[in-house]
Enzyme design. Structure first.
Site, PDB file in Angstrom:
ATOM      1  N   ALA A  65       0.923  -1.051  -0.130  1.00  0.00           N
ATOM      2  CA  ALA A  65      -0.108  -0.041   0.006  1.00  0.00           C
ATOM      3  C   ALA A  65       0.912   1.190   0.100  1.00  0.00           C
ATOM      4  O   ALA A  65       1.941   1.325   0.237  1.00  0.00           O
ATOM      5  CB  ALA A  65      -0.931   0.067   1.279  1.00  0.00           C
ATOM      6  N   GLY A 110       0.113  -5.243   0.804  1.00  0.00           N
ATOM      7  CA  GLY A 110      -1.075  -5.298   0.090  1.00  0.00           C
ATOM      8  C   GLY A 110      -0.954  -5.996  -1.216  1.00  0.00           C
ATOM      9  O   GLY A 110      -1.935  -6.543  -1.910  1.00  0.00           O
ATOM     10  N   GLU A 113      -1.426  -9.458  -0.500  1.00  0.00           N
ATOM     11  CA  GLU A 113      -2.823  -9.612  -0.358  1.00  0.00           C
ATOM     12  C   GLU A 113      -3.711  -9.888  -1.746  1.00  0.00           C
ATOM     13  O   GLU A 113      -4.652 -10.669  -1.691  1.00  0.00           O
ATOM     14  CB  GLU A 113      -3.361  -8.485   0.543  1.00  0.00           C
ATOM     15  CG  GLU A 113      -3.079  -8.794   1.937  1.00  0.00           C
ATOM     16  CD  GLU A 113      -3.303  -7.486   3.045  1.00  0.00           C
ATOM     17  OE1 GLU A 113      -4.017  -7.551   3.874  1.00  0.00           O
ATOM     18  OE2 GLU A 113      -2.834  -6.326   2.705  1.00  0.00           O
ATOM     19  N   GLU A 133       4.135  -5.744   7.080  1.00  0.00           N
ATOM     20  CA  GLU A 133       3.529  -4.344   7.738  1.00  0.00           C
ATOM     21  C   GLU A 133       3.808  -4.214   9.235  1.00  0.00           C
ATOM     22  O   GLU A 133       3.758  -3.151   9.827  1.00  0.00           O
ATOM     23  CB  GLU A 133       2.002  -4.628   7.685  1.00  0.00           C
ATOM     24  CG  GLU A 133       1.352  -4.405   6.195  1.00  0.00           C
ATOM     25  CD  GLU A 133       1.056  -5.577   5.439  1.00  0.00           C
ATOM     26  OE1 GLU A 133       0.524  -5.490   4.603  1.00  0.00           O
ATOM     27  OE2 GLU A 133       1.846  -6.660   5.663  1.00  0.00           O
TER      28      GLU A 133
END
Length: 257
Positions: A65, A110, A113, A133
């Site tokens: 992200a 992300g 994911e 993260e």
């Protein structure tokens, strides 16, 4: 759709590319909303049987992200951003076509994911995957804490979370995080070969089977079996079922639309 998410289709195969190479294809709100819009358009286009999703450039699938965009979020804003990512990735997971992730480089946070939300994951031998993260004081929240244990098991998922380790492609294959590892220069060719194989078969049957698998994982066995039987019954309302079984009895290859 903006330039941050590119979409084209060639026959029955759609190509989705996250296109922020200077930011290693990092995910921000604009990317997520455009990705959601693209999936919605794909779902409505019955010509599309398979989607290949990748990142632009040679270094990164999606590196994570966009931290610069996240740094000063309030707790409420962070929760809403998490919900946005969850919603978009769920739309990929439940999309009508099969979605193949062509993991051409870093798939971190992300990006990992996003890859996990796809149906099939093919990694370049240069790819690395992980959920780092915790090095930023947060944890993966685009359903990473839910999909990763389902793919690799709870123990290994917790180890990846807590160590923030970046898993090389061959290890990702060993633990079940990806389906295949191929040389970098063969990645798209391999994914296109998979797509061509899938396109030979009944799109309706694949979609119903995908629905059965996705939903069944969240049910006890008795409910899952009932759900499977219901969806199996629905296949008998399709032209694909009539063509497929007719072709079998007539000893010819089926011609699915």
């Amino acid at each position: 759709m903006s330039e941050c998410v590119l979409y084209e289709h060639r026959g029955p195969v759609g190509y989705l590319t996250i296109n922020r190479p200077k930011a290693l294809n990092a995910l921000n709100e604009e990317v997520l909303l455009n990705l959601e819009n693209a999936i919605s358009l794909i779902n409505e286009d019955k010509r599309i049987k398979v989607v290949i999703l990748t990142g632009s450039g040679e270094k990164s699938f999606v590196a994570g992200a966009d931290i610069a965009a996240m740094k000063d979020m309030s707790p409420v804003e962070a929760r809403d951003f998490s919900r946005l990512g969850q919603r978009v990735f769920r739309s990929i997971e439940t999309a009508r076509p099969i979605v193949i992730a062509a993991i051409n480089g870093y798939a971190l946070g992300g990006g990992c994911e996003l890859a996990m939300a796809c149906d099939i994951r093919v990694a370049s031998e240069k790819a690395k995957m992980g959920i780092p993260e915790v090095t930023l004081g947060v944890f993966p929240s685009f359903a990473g804490t839910q999909r990763l244990p389902r793919l690799v098991g709870l123990g290994y998922a917790k180890e990846m979370l807590a160590t923030a380790k970046k898993v090389p492609a061959e290890e990702a294959l060993r633990i079940g995080l990806v389906n295949h590892v191929v040389p970098a220069e063969q990645l798209m060719e391999y994914c296109e070969g998979l797509a061509a194989e899938i396109c030979q078969h009944s799109t309706a049957a694949i979609a119903y089977g995908k629905m059965s698998m996705n939903a069944g994982l969240e049910m006890d066995m008795d409910r899952a079996l009932e759900h499977e039987a219901t969806l199996f019954g629905l296949t008998f309302s399709t032209e694909d079922q009539r063509e497929g079984m007719g072709a079998f009895l007539e000893k010819r290859s089926p011609k699915f639309p």
